[in-house]
Design a protein around this motif. Structure first.
Motif, PDB file in Angstrom:
ATOM      1  N   HIS A  86       0.821  -1.195   0.000  1.00  0.00           N
ATOM      2  CA  HIS A  86       0.000   0.000   0.000  1.00  0.00           C
ATOM      3  C   HIS A  86       0.861   1.253   0.000  1.00  0.00           C
ATOM      4  N   GLN A  87       0.192   2.370  -0.275  1.00  0.00           N
ATOM      5  CA  GLN A  87       0.871   3.650  -0.221  1.00  0.00           C
ATOM      6  C   GLN A  87       1.071   4.026   1.246  1.00  0.00           C
ATOM      7  N   VAL A 109      -3.381   1.357   7.854  1.00  0.00           N
ATOM      8  CA  VAL A 109      -3.271   0.249   8.806  1.00  0.00           C
ATOM      9  C   VAL A 109      -4.516   0.194   9.702  1.00  0.00           C
ATOM     10  N   ALA A 110      -4.983   1.372  10.116  1.00  0.00           N
ATOM     11  CA  ALA A 110      -6.202   1.424  10.951  1.00  0.00           C
ATOM     12  C   ALA A 110      -7.379   0.813  10.195  1.00  0.00           C
ATOM     13  N   GLY A 111      -7.448   1.114   8.901  1.00  0.00           N
ATOM     14  CA  GLY A 111      -8.536   0.572   8.074  1.00  0.00           C
ATOM     15  C   GLY A 111      -8.483  -0.946   8.005  1.00  0.00           C
ATOM     16  N   ILE A 112      -7.275  -1.468   7.816  1.00  0.00           N
ATOM     17  CA  ILE A 112      -7.122  -2.933   7.717  1.00  0.00           C
ATOM     18  C   ILE A 112      -7.500  -3.598   9.032  1.00  0.00           C
ATOM     19  N   SER A 113      -7.014  -3.036  10.142  1.00  0.00           N
ATOM     20  CA  SER A 113      -7.325  -3.687  11.426  1.00  0.00           C
ATOM     21  C   SER A 113      -8.810  -3.554  11.768  1.00  0.00           C
ATOM     22  N   ALA A 114      -9.444  -2.472  11.299  1.00  0.00           N
ATOM     23  CA  ALA A 114     -10.893  -2.332  11.535  1.00  0.00           C
ATOM     24  C   ALA A 114     -11.669  -3.418  10.798  1.00  0.00           C
ATOM     25  N   VAL A 115     -11.277  -3.684   9.552  1.00  0.00           N
ATOM     26  CA  VAL A 115     -11.968  -4.740   8.786  1.00  0.00           C
ATOM     27  C   VAL A 115     -11.775  -6.092   9.475  1.00  0.00           C
ATOM     28  N   LEU A 116     -10.539  -6.382   9.902  1.00  0.00           N
ATOM     29  CA  LEU A 116     -10.274  -7.669  10.559  1.00  0.00           C
ATOM     30  C   LEU A 116     -11.100  -7.790  11.840  1.00  0.00           C
ATOM     31  N   ALA A 117     -11.171  -6.685  12.599  1.00  0.00           N
ATOM     32  CA  ALA A 117     -11.942  -6.694  13.847  1.00  0.00           C
ATOM     33  C   ALA A 117     -13.417  -6.965  13.567  1.00  0.00           C
ATOM     34  N   LYS A 118     -13.914  -6.363  12.507  1.00  0.00           N
ATOM     35  CA  LYS A 118     -15.326  -6.523  12.139  1.00  0.00           C
ATOM     36  C   LYS A 118     -15.664  -7.990  11.887  1.00  0.00           C
ATOM     37  N   TYR A 119     -14.697  -8.735  11.326  1.00  0.00           N
ATOM     38  CA  TYR A 119     -14.940 -10.159  11.036  1.00  0.00           C
ATOM     39  C   TYR A 119     -14.383 -11.076  12.139  1.00  0.00           C
ATOM     40  N   ASP A 120     -14.157 -10.485  13.315  1.00  0.00           N
ATOM     41  CA  ASP A 120     -13.699 -11.262  14.468  1.00  0.00           C
ATOM     42  C   ASP A 120     -12.387 -12.003  14.220  1.00  0.00           C
ATOM     43  N   VAL A 121     -11.513 -11.374  13.445  1.00  0.00           N
ATOM     44  CA  VAL A 121     -10.200 -11.969  13.214  1.00  0.00           C
ATOM     45  C   VAL A 121      -9.200 -11.263  14.115  1.00  0.00           C
ATOM     46  N   SER A 126       6.467   6.273   0.263  1.00  0.00           N
ATOM     47  CA  SER A 126       6.572   5.349  -0.869  1.00  0.00           C
ATOM     48  C   SER A 126       5.688   4.130  -0.583  1.00  0.00           C
ATOM     49  N   THR A 127       5.924   3.058  -1.310  1.00  0.00           N
ATOM     50  CA  THR A 127       5.128   1.856  -1.066  1.00  0.00           C
ATOM     51  C   THR A 127       5.566   1.198   0.240  1.00  0.00           C
ATOM     52  N   ALA A 128       4.592   0.695   0.974  1.00  0.00           N
ATOM     53  CA  ALA A 128       4.887  -0.015   2.209  1.00  0.00           C
ATOM     54  C   ALA A 128       4.257  -1.402   2.145  1.00  0.00           C
ATOM     55  N   VAL A 129       4.767  -2.292   2.981  1.00  0.00           N
ATOM     56  CA  VAL A 129       4.205  -3.639   3.061  1.00  0.00           C
ATOM     57  C   VAL A 129       3.761  -3.869   4.499  1.00  0.00           C
ATOM     58  N   LEU A 130       2.549  -4.396   4.632  1.00  0.00           N
ATOM     59  CA  LEU A 130       2.067  -4.770   5.963  1.00  0.00           C
ATOM     60  C   LEU A 130       1.961  -6.285   6.006  1.00  0.00           C
ATOM     61  N   HIS A 146      -5.796   3.179  -1.473  1.00  0.00           N
ATOM     62  CA  HIS A 146      -4.355   3.263  -1.205  1.00  0.00           C
ATOM     63  C   HIS A 146      -3.680   1.891  -1.196  1.00  0.00           C
ATOM     64  N   ILE A 147      -4.510   0.855  -1.142  1.00  0.00           N
ATOM     65  CA  ILE A 147      -3.937  -0.500  -1.093  1.00  0.00           C
ATOM     66  C   ILE A 147      -3.882  -1.058  -2.511  1.00  0.00           C
ATOM     67  N   THR A 148      -2.670  -1.385  -2.948  1.00  0.00           N
ATOM     68  CA  THR A 148      -2.513  -1.828  -4.333  1.00  0.00           C
ATOM     69  C   THR A 148      -2.640  -3.330  -4.490  1.00  0.00           C
ATOM     70  N   ARG A 149      -2.309  -4.061  -3.461  1.00  0.00           N
ATOM     71  CA  ARG A 149      -2.372  -5.514  -3.602  1.00  0.00           C
ATOM     72  C   ARG A 149      -2.563  -6.185  -2.244  1.00  0.00           C
ATOM     73  N   VAL A 150      -3.346  -7.262  -2.225  1.00  0.00           N
ATOM     74  CA  VAL A 150      -3.597  -8.007  -0.988  1.00  0.00           C
ATOM     75  C   VAL A 150      -3.372  -9.495  -1.248  1.00  0.00           C
ATOM     76  N   LYS A 151      -2.618 -10.137  -0.372  1.00  0.00           N
ATOM     77  CA  LYS A 151      -2.415 -11.596  -0.482  1.00  0.00           C
ATOM     78  C   LYS A 151      -2.645 -12.224   0.890  1.00  0.00           C
TER      79      LYS A 151
END
Lengths: 295, 224
Positions: free
Chosen positions: B154-155, B161-173, B187-191, B212-217
């Motif tokens: 992601h950029q 990061v807050a957005g990603i952890s919010a989604v995970l929390a929503k699905y009880d992960v 620049s580009t960052a990797v989480l 802002h997220i270019t790729r998810v694996k």
């Protein structure tokens, strides 16, 4: 349930009046959240893989050749069938089984690391030979694996199961101790006797170095699996007769740990000392790897 | 002190001969294949240290390739990996190379996918079948693949990061471990987030919605 030492195992066995394998089952169930039935089922799968590897390497038709070893298991098995083995059927067959599993391993077959890939022959050798000669049920063999798991767990926590850390004594020595304890419980011995069997087995292989020729898990590994198997049966026989280890199990494990620490790096799986450094060991190494570059 | 279980002692089931040089290698190959994603048409393995010296004797080459082809460390077809690769039309090559100050059992895997993308994954086999990925493309990372692993590119800007952890929390992960890696600011960052639960595909889709997220694996843990 806290299990750190062999003494902890014995204390729990006494308090609850349970055998070692049942204590191991309760421990694993509490740790993993799986039911005892699920754990036994998973262990049955491992037992089945062991069984397949025992018989796979005896078959003449199969290509069970590694880079250095291959075909020894079949030779010994045929001798067991065609003549009266000098060390008796149970032991001779157990040794042929152990060789078989190591040949399957060396030829990229499927095995169970027990406790390691390098020592994968000992437990299958001991258990499946005993199963044939003493009509041991599959259920009892699964219990035997749990008993051996309890012994291995204590060794892992207080010493090491890795040849790179503690030499061959940590791999074959541990496997042999695990096998001895399993045989004692399967044959109706007490938890105390099982740990005496384990202690005797580990003592007999104390100081054994890890010196694989060309760095491969083949020679002397395969035949050390054979001796680990025989040693497990001999140690179990003594323990079942009521013979006790002069040095208690936990102290033997600590001694093994200390001996491993004193062992030079050249004798801990680096293939730089011992048999690997002999003229023949070096020649074999050159042959194995020059053969590869030519390809 | 690690809390051992009985299956750490009696197990894993694996293809021999070596837990580090065969089972671990298969696992590294499989993780690299999953990180690259898509159909792989060409792969080059740069073998370092002990891997370079002994790979032929331990079948490390076959195990790595089998892993890239998706085989598990206990798959009996590992020994036929070269043939399988030819059948699938995957080209492969092994080279010995000094990769610098890394674990002796390290390999750099360069994978080319059908869509024309090239991905470089470097990892080490650290013993008993366990592995560690230390580099993906230009990013120095560190994870072992023991958990479900989420990797996002992601950029580097506030809120991602807050957005990603919010989604995970929503699905009880639950996030067990999380680390961020970047080259320069903005620049580009990797989480890399390792989670206790599997990540549902709906959650992955929602994470992808962030511009802002270019790729998810997502890498499932490889059990051995």
């Amino acid at each position: 349930m806290q299990i750190k030492k062999g003494a902890d195992l014995i204390m729990i066995c006494r308090q609850k009046n349970l055998p070692l394998h049942q204590v191991m089952l309760e421990y694993e169930s509490a740790k993993s959240g799986k039911t005892q039935g699920e754990i036994k089922e998973l262990m049955r799968i491992n037992l089945q893989v062991m069984k397949d590897s025992v018989y796979q390497g005896l078959d003449q038709e199969q290509d069970m050749k590694g880079k250095i070893i291959g075909g020894q298991a079949g030779k010994l098995y045929r001798r067991c069938q065609n003549s009266q083995p000098v060390c008796g059927y149970t032991m001779a067959r157990a040794v042929s089984f152990a060789l078989s599993v190591t040949e399957v391993n060396a030829s990229m077959g499927r095995i169970v690391a027990a406790p390691t890939a390098g020592s994968c022959g000992v437990l299958p050798g001991v258990l499946f030979s005993l199963a044939e000669s003493h009509h041991v049920s599959e259920e009892k063999l699964v219990e035997g694996l749990l008993t051996s798991g309890a012994v291995g767990l204590v060794i892992a926590k207080n010493a090491s199961l890795s040849g790179a850390e503690g030499g061959c004594q940590a791999e074959i020595g541990s496997a042999s101790a695990m096998g001895a304890a399993a045989v004692v419980e399967i044959m109706g011995g007490t938890p105390e006797q099982a740990l005496h069997g384990g202690a005797i087995a580990l003592k007999n292989l104390l100081g054994l170095v890890c010196d694989p020729i060309a760095g491969l898990v083949e020679a002397p590994c395969s035949k050390r699996n054979a001796i680990g198997t025989a040693n497990a049966l001999v140690s179990a026989e003594m323990a079942l007769a009521g013979i006790e280890s002069v040095i208690p199990f936990d102290e033997v494990v600590e001694a093994m740990h200390q001996v491993g620490r004193m062992m030079p790096c050249t004798l801990r799986e680096t293939a730089e000392g011992g048999l690997a450094a002999t003229p023949t060991g070096r020649r074999l190494k050159e042959e194995v790897f020059s053969h590869h570059t030519k390809k | 002190m690690k809390e051992y279980g009985v299956f750490d002692i009696i197990g894993p089931v694996m293809i021999g001969p070596s837990s580090s040089h065969t089972a671990g290698a298969a696992r590294l190959g499989q993780m690299a294949g999953k990180i690259a994603g898509g159909e792989i048409i060409n792969v080059v393995f740069y073998l370092h240290g002990s891997f370079a010296k002994t790979y032929a004797g331990h079948g490390t080459d076959k195990a790595l390739l089998a892993g890239v082809l998706g085989l598990m460390p206990d798959d009996a077809r590992i020994k036929d990996a070269f043939k399988l690769a030819e059948e699938k039309g995957v080209r492969y090559r092994f080279e010995e190379r000094d990769l610098g100050e890394v674990h002796p059992n390290t390999v750099k895997i360069v994978l080319e996918t059908k869509s024309g993308e090239t991905v470089e994954v470097t990892g080490s086999s650290i013993g008993a079948g366990k592995v560690k990925i230390i580099r993906i493309n230009d990013f120095e990372v560190e994870f072992e693949g023991e958990y479900t692993t989420l990797i996002t590119y992601h950029q580097d800007c506030p809120g991602v990061v807050a957005g990603i952890s919010a989604v995970l929390a929503k699905y009880d992960v639950n996030i067990a471990f999380m680390r961020l890696f970047r080259e320069n600011r903005a620049s580009t960052a990797v989480l890399i987030a390792e989670t206790d639960e599997d990540i549902p595909s709906k959650a992955i889709r929602e994470i992808k919605e962030n511009p802002h997220i270019t790729r998810v694996k997502v890498l499932e843990p490889i059990k051995i």
